[in-house]
Design a protein around this motif. Sequence first.
Motif, mmCIF file in Angstrom:
data_model
loop_
_atom_site.group_PDB
_atom_site.id
_atom_site.type_symbol
_atom_site.label_atom_id
_atom_site.label_comp_id
_atom_site.label_asym_id
_atom_site.label_seq_id
_atom_site.Cartn_x
_atom_site.Cartn_y
_atom_site.Cartn_z
ATOM 1 N N VAL A 132 -5.528 16.080 30.281
ATOM 2 C CA VAL A 132 -6.765 16.415 30.538
ATOM 3 C C VAL A 132 -7.472 17.139 29.519
ATOM 4 O O VAL A 132 -6.996 17.990 28.917
ATOM 5 N N LEU A 133 -8.527 16.471 28.821
ATOM 6 C CA LEU A 133 -9.091 17.025 27.699
ATOM 7 C C LEU A 133 -10.515 17.315 27.786
ATOM 8 O O LEU A 133 -11.475 16.523 28.088
ATOM 9 N N ASP A 134 -10.836 18.783 27.605
ATOM 10 C CA ASP A 134 -12.332 18.943 27.535
ATOM 11 C C ASP A 134 -12.394 20.152 26.716
ATOM 12 O O ASP A 134 -11.800 20.815 26.166
ATOM 13 N N ALA A 161 -6.589 20.586 25.448
ATOM 14 C CA ALA A 161 -5.583 19.478 25.957
ATOM 15 C C ALA A 161 -4.768 20.112 26.970
ATOM 16 O O ALA A 161 -4.020 21.139 26.467
ATOM 17 N N ARG A 162 -4.531 19.726 28.144
ATOM 18 C CA ARG A 162 -3.897 20.174 29.056
ATOM 19 C C ARG A 162 -2.921 18.856 29.770
ATOM 20 O O ARG A 162 -3.447 17.757 30.109
ATOM 21 N N PRO A 163 -1.568 19.128 29.958
ATOM 22 C CA PRO A 163 -0.575 18.023 30.149
ATOM 23 C C PRO A 163 -0.976 17.753 31.589
ATOM 24 O O PRO A 163 -1.268 18.744 32.447
ATOM 25 N N LEU A 183 2.709 22.695 38.615
ATOM 26 C CA LEU A 183 2.297 21.305 37.904
ATOM 27 C C LEU A 183 2.979 21.181 36.567
ATOM 28 O O LEU A 183 2.832 20.217 35.802
ATOM 29 N N ALA A 184 3.979 22.068 36.249
ATOM 30 C CA ALA A 184 4.808 22.023 34.965
ATOM 31 C C ALA A 184 5.415 20.661 34.581
ATOM 32 O O ALA A 184 5.880 20.073 35.708
ATOM 33 N N VAL A 185 5.166 20.329 33.465
ATOM 34 C CA VAL A 185 5.562 19.052 32.926
ATOM 35 C C VAL A 185 7.218 19.013 32.804
ATOM 36 O O VAL A 185 7.622 20.010 32.388
ATOM 37 N N SER A 236 5.391 17.368 22.240
ATOM 38 C CA SER A 236 5.127 16.893 20.710
ATOM 39 C C SER A 236 3.664 16.783 20.807
ATOM 40 O O SER A 236 3.051 16.883 19.765
ATOM 41 N N VAL A 237 2.894 16.194 21.982
ATOM 42 C CA VAL A 237 1.705 15.759 21.594
ATOM 43 C C VAL A 237 0.827 17.189 21.457
ATOM 44 O O VAL A 237 -0.129 17.277 20.781
ATOM 45 N N LEU A 238 1.106 17.993 22.326
ATOM 46 C CA LEU A 238 0.480 19.478 22.441
ATOM 47 C C LEU A 238 0.703 20.015 21.007
ATOM 48 O O LEU A 238 -0.402 20.694 20.430
#
Length: 248
Positions: free
Chosen positions: A221-223, A228-230, A30-32, A40-42
């Motif tokens: 996905v944020l929990d 934070a996961r892309p 599932l790599a982006v 940059s967001v991570l």
Amino acid sequence: QHTLPSQSMGVHRVPFTSAQFTYEGREHELAVGLDEGHASVLQAFADQRCLCKGLKAHGWIDFLKQLQGPAFRTSLTLLPPHGKGMRLYGKGPESSAGLIWDRDRLDLSTAYMWPSGYFAKSDYNVTSDGRLLNGRQAALVTLDRLLKDNATRTFRHELTGGEIVGREMPYNEVLTYVRGSCGLIGIFARSLHVQDLLFVMGIRALVRRALPGAGDLPLFVLDPEHGARPFGRAAQRKLLLEYLSFVN
């Protein structure tokens, strides 16, 4: 900017309540891509630059319409490093997605900030002209205080006032001005529920329509546990294939 539908039309989640999308163990699959904008967001999450706001499903259209107009105050939360260890305001499934801003791209000079464990309820305790009511002025803290608390996972119990360290933190509050796509850097889902992920994919299309300047914002996905996961193109394709196989 484009005209949005009336709020009465609503924004609806797909009825697929129990299924979860499998993320763990598939990170390579599932790599982006480097061109998708997640890196940059991570980094912004790692640097404690991300201000987040969860929205209820029925509140998206009204909020995007507000963003199309003059600047207005709204409550955001400054997350700890990597987005881990803090729960946001609201709960799923009614508040399953939200927006991410980079604080370095916003003017926080007039922002009001309250720490984790202090529930300012700014909707009721800040007037339209910015006056603070019911002791909210005395409870204000600085950005440096929020950053330090987040880094050490320190907060005070709402009822006892006792200091708590190292546990999952309640949200802090940063009440600041936002407008248009200024500072927007991403969109998040709050779980791996299939309906939440499909919902956030639709929300991105809605945001792009309402705020063309935002472009195709990257999804996450944020929990509190994982941060934070892309959630990039490969994951979205897998999700759609798995969902279609289910409904067929």
